[in-house]
Scaffold this active site. Structure first.
Site, mmCIF file in Angstrom:
data_model
loop_
_atom_site.group_PDB
_atom_site.id
_atom_site.type_symbol
_atom_site.label_atom_id
_atom_site.label_comp_id
_atom_site.label_asym_id
_atom_site.label_seq_id
_atom_site.Cartn_x
_atom_site.Cartn_y
_atom_site.Cartn_z
ATOM 1 N N ASP A 11 0.869 -1.173 0.000
ATOM 2 C CA ASP A 11 0.000 0.000 0.000
ATOM 3 C C ASP A 11 0.908 1.225 0.000
ATOM 4 O O ASP A 11 1.746 1.375 0.890
ATOM 5 C CB ASP A 11 -0.882 0.030 1.249
ATOM 6 C CG ASP A 11 -1.940 -1.067 1.230
ATOM 7 O OD1 ASP A 11 -2.221 -1.587 0.142
ATOM 8 O OD2 ASP A 11 -2.475 -1.393 2.302
ATOM 9 N N ASP A 130 -13.484 -5.244 -1.465
ATOM 10 C CA ASP A 130 -13.335 -5.134 -0.012
ATOM 11 C C ASP A 130 -14.697 -5.451 0.579
ATOM 12 O O ASP A 130 -15.677 -4.746 0.307
ATOM 13 C CB ASP A 130 -12.934 -3.708 0.398
ATOM 14 C CG ASP A 130 -11.566 -3.318 -0.150
ATOM 15 O OD1 ASP A 130 -10.740 -4.218 -0.365
ATOM 16 O OD2 ASP A 130 -11.340 -2.109 -0.362
#
Length: 251
Positions: A11, A130
């Protein structure tokens, strides 16, 4: 039978790798290009880089980073974050990425999956989802887990596959960063209902968790971040362990 894949995920925020728990409490984990190079040398099968603050300025920084990553590694890598139209895909592929990951943009405008698949091929399009297990079942979330869409995980995954996604990257928000194992029940159901590969994400804390994602969750690949970034699990030892557990993996 295709070999199972181990995929470190980075990330990226303002040019640095960060990692959090349940999508919050971020801490720095190092330079993404150097980490990518190290993982490539360690035997990772693929890498995923996500621009988690894809503002206009962030995009410029991120695109430059993608170019540097492409020059530093020799394994396939996927990039995501702020990809909303074909021009964004074009930019990332031109910078050297092999695939793009789309999440919120695909839920908002599902036709984007068809467009990417038609223009660049299904293998380029990774649909990231997600999802959180709620009282009503597994719901898909938008904007880095901030907005509950009410959309069912399994219905959306099937639609994404039907529209031409090449892979589903499923992150369980309940399991993200807590290191208690992947959402194997949901993974197994996805694997059963879909004809495209499923990547498990969220929950890796021990070598056994990867084994279970493959054997119980029937995942095609397992993605993890902090256990790799902070040296808790080494990729060569993980792969050796999985091989000994009877899992088809490239050493």
């Amino acid at each position: 039978m295709l070999a199972k894949r181990i995929i470190p995920c980075l990330d990226v925020k303002n040019g640095q790798t960060v990692k959090g728990t349940n999508f919050v409490d971020l801490r720095q984990a190092g330079d993404p290009v150097e980490l990518g190079r190290a993982y490539s040398l360690m035997g990772a099968d693929e890498l995923v880089f996500l621009d988690i603050t894809a503002s206009h300025e962030g995009r410029k920084t991120f695109t430059e980073m993608v170019t540097r990553v492409a020059a530093a590694i020799n394994i396939p890598f996927t990039v995501g974050g702020g990809i909303n139209e074909l021009g964004d895909v074009d930019r990332m592929l031109n910078a050297g990425a092999d695939k793009v990951s789309i999440n919120s943009a695909a839920i908002r405008r599902p036709e984007l999956i068809n467009e990417i698949s038609s223009r660049f091929g299904a293998q380029v399009c990774v649909c990231a989802i997600d999802a959180k297990c709620t009282e009503e079942g597994w719901h898909c979330y938008l904007n880095g887990g901030r907005i509950d869409t009410g959309k069912d995980l399994f219905e959306w995954a099937r639609e994404a596959a039907d529209r031409g996604a090449g892979e589903i990257l499923f992150t369980s928000m309940n399991h993200d960063g807590v290191k208690t194992g992947y959402a194997n029940e949901a993974l197994a159901r996805l694997a059963e209902e879909l004809t495209i590969p499923v990547i498990a994400s969220g929950g890796a804390g021990a070598k056994e968790h990867f084994r279970d994602a493959f054997l119980i969750g029937k995942a095609d690949a397992a993605l993890a971040a902090s256990v790799f970034h902070f040296g808790e699990i080494g990729i060569p030892e993980l792969k050796q362990y999985l091989k000994e557990e009877g899992i088809n993996i490239r050493l």
